[in-house]
Write an enzyme that holds these catalytic residues in place. Structure first.
Site, PDB file in Angstrom:
ATOM      1  N   HIS A 110      -7.440   9.597  -1.974  1.00 33.19           N
ATOM      2  CA  HIS A 110      -6.771   9.546  -0.668  1.00 33.19           C
ATOM      3  C   HIS A 110      -7.598  10.186   0.458  1.00 33.19           C
ATOM      4  O   HIS A 110      -7.695   9.639   1.547  1.00 33.19           O
ATOM      5  CB  HIS A 110      -5.397  10.228  -0.783  1.00 33.19           C
ATOM      6  CG  HIS A 110      -4.396   9.764   0.218  1.00 33.19           C
ATOM      7  ND1 HIS A 110      -3.054   9.662  -0.049  1.00 33.19           N
ATOM      8  CD2 HIS A 110      -4.528   9.370   1.513  1.00 33.19           C
ATOM      9  CE1 HIS A 110      -2.413   9.227   1.019  1.00 33.19           C
ATOM     10  NE2 HIS A 110      -3.287   9.049   1.989  1.00 33.19           N
TER      11      HIS A 110
ATOM     12  N   ASP B 234       0.844  -1.207   0.000  1.00 30.43           N
ATOM     13  CA  ASP B 234       0.000   0.000   0.000  1.00 30.43           C
ATOM     14  C   ASP B 234       0.873   1.248   0.000  1.00 30.43           C
ATOM     15  O   ASP B 234       1.558   1.531   0.983  1.00 30.43           O
ATOM     16  CB  ASP B 234      -0.888   0.006   1.250  1.00 30.43           C
ATOM     17  CG  ASP B 234      -1.824   1.205   1.269  1.00 30.43           C
ATOM     18  OD1 ASP B 234      -2.911   1.097   0.687  1.00 30.43           O
ATOM     19  OD2 ASP B 234      -1.441   2.250   1.838  1.00 30.43           O
TER      20      ASP B 234
ATOM     21  N   LYS C 194      -2.625   5.881  -4.406  1.00 25.73           N
ATOM     22  CA  LYS C 194      -3.717   6.816  -4.101  1.00 25.73           C
ATOM     23  C   LYS C 194      -3.504   8.145  -4.810  1.00 25.73           C
ATOM     24  O   LYS C 194      -2.362   8.601  -4.951  1.00 25.73           O
ATOM     25  CB  LYS C 194      -3.795   7.061  -2.582  1.00 25.73           C
ATOM     26  CG  LYS C 194      -3.758   5.782  -1.759  1.00 25.73           C
ATOM     27  CD  LYS C 194      -3.946   6.022  -0.270  1.00 25.73           C
ATOM     28  CE  LYS C 194      -3.643   4.755   0.522  1.00 25.73           C
ATOM     29  NZ  LYS C 194      -2.220   4.603   0.883  1.00 25.73           N
TER      30      LYS C 194
ATOM     31  N   TYR D   1       3.161   9.738  -0.535  1.00 26.98           N
ATOM     32  CA  TYR D   1       4.252   9.144   0.262  1.00 26.98           C
ATOM     33  C   TYR D   1       5.615   9.364  -0.397  1.00 26.98           C
ATOM     34  O   TYR D   1       6.649   9.079   0.219  1.00 26.98           O
ATOM     35  CB  TYR D   1       4.030   7.633   0.493  1.00 26.98           C
ATOM     36  CG  TYR D   1       2.741   7.264   1.204  1.00 26.98           C
ATOM     37  CD1 TYR D   1       1.943   8.213   1.824  1.00 26.98           C
ATOM     38  CD2 TYR D   1       2.311   5.933   1.253  1.00 26.98           C
ATOM     39  CE1 TYR D   1       0.755   7.863   2.462  1.00 26.98           C
ATOM     40  CE2 TYR D   1       1.134   5.574   1.887  1.00 26.98           C
ATOM     41  CZ  TYR D   1       0.357   6.544   2.485  1.00 26.98           C
ATOM     42  OH  TYR D   1      -0.813   6.176   3.109  1.00 26.98           O
TER      43      TYR D   1
HETATM   44  P1  NAD Z   1       0.720   1.579  12.022  1.00 22.77           P
HETATM   45  O1  NAD Z   1      -0.418   1.544  12.954  1.00 22.77           O
HETATM   46  O2  NAD Z   1       0.950   0.468  11.058  1.00 22.77           O
HETATM   47  O3  NAD Z   1       1.985   1.813  12.943  1.00 22.77           O
HETATM   48  C1  NAD Z   1       3.265   1.819  12.426  1.00 22.77           C
HETATM   49  C2  NAD Z   1       4.251   1.939  13.588  1.00 22.77           C
HETATM   50  O4  NAD Z   1       4.074   0.811  14.458  1.00 22.77           O
HETATM   51  C3  NAD Z   1       5.665   1.842  13.028  1.00 22.77           C
HETATM   52  O5  NAD Z   1       6.232   3.114  13.078  1.00 22.77           O
HETATM   53  C4  NAD Z   1       6.379   0.901  13.931  1.00 22.77           C
HETATM   54  O6  NAD Z   1       7.293   1.595  14.726  1.00 22.77           O
HETATM   55  C5  NAD Z   1       5.331   0.315  14.842  1.00 22.77           C
HETATM   56  N1  NAD Z   1       5.318  -1.155  14.734  1.00 22.77           N
HETATM   57  C6  NAD Z   1       5.055  -1.888  13.626  1.00 22.77           C
HETATM   58  N2  NAD Z   1       5.113  -3.196  13.903  1.00 22.77           N
HETATM   59  C7  NAD Z   1       5.425  -3.287  15.212  1.00 22.77           C
HETATM   60  C8  NAD Z   1       5.641  -4.383  16.079  1.00 22.77           C
HETATM   61  N3  NAD Z   1       5.523  -5.635  15.658  1.00 22.77           N
HETATM   62  N4  NAD Z   1       5.937  -4.136  17.368  1.00 22.77           N
HETATM   63  C9  NAD Z   1       6.047  -2.863  17.824  1.00 22.77           C
HETATM   64  N5  NAD Z   1       5.850  -1.783  17.039  1.00 22.77           N
HETATM   65  C10 NAD Z   1       5.558  -1.994  15.746  1.00 22.77           C
HETATM   66  O7  NAD Z   1       0.638   2.994  11.252  1.00 22.77           O
HETATM   67  P2  NAD Z   1       0.723   3.515   9.765  1.00 22.77           P
HETATM   68  O8  NAD Z   1       2.024   3.192   9.116  1.00 22.77           O
HETATM   69  O9  NAD Z   1       0.345   4.940   9.801  1.00 22.77           O
HETATM   70  O10 NAD Z   1      -0.436   2.707   9.021  1.00 22.77           O
HETATM   71  C11 NAD Z   1      -0.191   1.586   8.200  1.00 22.77           C
HETATM   72  C12 NAD Z   1      -0.337   1.931   6.741  1.00 22.77           C
HETATM   73  O11 NAD Z   1      -1.627   2.479   6.489  1.00 22.77           O
HETATM   74  C13 NAD Z   1       0.597   3.040   6.256  1.00 22.77           C
HETATM   75  O12 NAD Z   1       1.932   2.616   6.116  1.00 22.77           O
HETATM   76  C14 NAD Z   1      -0.081   3.446   4.987  1.00 22.77           C
HETATM   77  O13 NAD Z   1       0.178   2.513   3.951  1.00 22.77           O
HETATM   78  C15 NAD Z   1      -1.533   3.398   5.409  1.00 22.77           C
HETATM   79  N6  NAD Z   1      -2.030   4.717   5.860  1.00 22.77           N
HETATM   80  C16 NAD Z   1      -3.011   5.309   5.112  1.00 22.77           C
HETATM   81  C17 NAD Z   1      -3.522   6.540   5.479  1.00 22.77           C
HETATM   82  C18 NAD Z   1      -4.597   7.164   4.652  1.00 22.77           C
HETATM   83  O14 NAD Z   1      -4.909   8.338   4.845  1.00 22.77           O
HETATM   84  N7  NAD Z   1      -5.176   6.438   3.723  1.00 22.77           N
HETATM   85  C19 NAD Z   1      -3.044   7.205   6.623  1.00 22.77           C
HETATM   86  C20 NAD Z   1      -2.059   6.572   7.375  1.00 22.77           C
HETATM   87  C21 NAD Z   1      -1.566   5.329   6.997  1.00 22.77           C
END
Ligand code: NAD
Length: 277
Positions: A110, A47, A77, A52
């Site tokens: 998005h 994704d 997106k 990004y």
């Molecule tokens: P997330 O909830 O996936 O959190 C990511 C954070 O969690 C990382 O920085 C990492 O440090 C921590 N983490 C990951 N695995 C872990 C583990 N096993 N143990 C401990 N900590 C851990 O947050 P995100 O990246 O914002 O969301 C996931 C994906 O969703 C994004 O990468 C993106 O592709 C998407 N996203 C979309 C939007 C949107 O507006 N459509 C907004 C935000 C994110």
């Protein structure tokens, strides 16, 4: 391992791996390595987004992997500036060019940016991308119920997916009910709460982790899968990528599931889509 990821059928007739890998805030300097690691771990669903600024590097990783195109599920997106200006066609072509792909599996608006009143024209362009094969499925992100209602009333194709903030203190039950009625699949962003609150320290998460010999992150991802969400956790660490992928050998019990349901505070940690314009 890859085969263990359930596939969810979208209203397009195509299917999406329920567990994918997100690359928000993955620095371009690291993004190729990060995506190559994710593919090596077994993720086949990636994704990304124009916003990004790592589509080039995602594309390079896909190419370097040698994995055949039909085994991959790639989402990108439409960025907010291109949505606002109506330059949807150019934005789509640029994303495809950067990714080095002829088509994406899923193209999302998005953010709805409701004050601009441009999501209906953008969606009409998206319907064209679906018709000509540049997107196998089309969907939205951060749409609230009134935005979905307005979109569905004014256009032909119902979004296949709505990618929204969703995690245990923000479970989105109203949006999930609406989406189920319209066969719009929910994809959870920030599935681990983006590290913005002590999700992993919460008692029901801790209890389930101890009971199953899994980590809190694995319990939360398992919870998403059992809710029925498509889920796309992000990590730059290959060890954590593997940890987050190792969630198919246990199941939360009804009691554990109910205890996590009770965590809900209906509280966002990210932006309110009504206010992003
Ligand atoms: P997330 O909830 O996936 O959190 C990511 C954070 O969690 C990382 O920085 C990492 O440090 C921590 N983490 C990951 N695995 C872990 C583990 N096993 N143990 C401990 N900590 C851990 O947050 P995100 O990246 O914002 O969301 C996931 C994906 O969703 C994004 O990468 C993106 O592709 C998407 N996203 C979309 C939007 C949107 O507006 N459509 C907004 C935000 C994110």
């Amino acid at each position: 391992m890859t085969n263990e990821v359930p596939q969810i059928t979208l209203n397009s007739g195509t299917s999406i791996p329920q567990l994918g890998f997100g690359v928000f805030k993955v620095d371009p300097a690291e993004a190729q390595r990060v995506v190559e690691d994710a593919l090596a771990v077994g993720y086949r669903h990636i994704d990304t987004a124009a916003l990004y600024h790592n589509e080039n590097e995602v594309g390079a990783a896909l190419k370097a992997s040698g994995i055949s195109r039909d085994e991959l599920f790639i989402t990108t997106k439409l960025g907010n500036p291109d949505h606002k200006s109506g330059e949807v066609e150019a934005a789509m072509n640029l994303s495809l060019q950067k990714l080095g792909l002829d088509y994406v599996d899923l193209y999302l608006i998005h953010w709805p940016m409701p004050a601009n009143e441009m999501f209906v024209p953008a969606w009409k362009a998206f319907e064209g991308f679906k018709a000509d094969g540049r997107a196998k499925a089309i969907g939205v992100s951060n749409f609230l119920v009134p935005h979905l209602e307005a979109l569905i009333a004014a256009t032909e194709i119902v979004p296949a997916v709505n990618q929204v903030e969703l995690h245990p203190i923000f479970q989105q039950t109203e949006l999930r009910d609406f989406s189920a009625k319209h066969d719009i699949k929910i994809e959870a962003w920030g599935p681990l709460g983006q590290g913005k609150y002590d999700l992993f320290g919460m008692q029901p998460i801790q209890d389930a982790a101890a009971a199953h010999g899994k980590t809190p992150a694995q319990v939360v991802i398992r919870w998403h899968l059992q809710v029925g969400n498509i889920v796309i956790p992000k990590s730059n660490s290959k060890t954590r990528m593997a940890e987050n992928f190792d969630v198919f050998d246990f199941e939360l019990t009804a009691d554990e599931f109910a205890a996590i349901a009770a965590i809900d505070e209906n509280r966002r940690v990210g932006s309110d889509p009504a206010e992003v314009n």
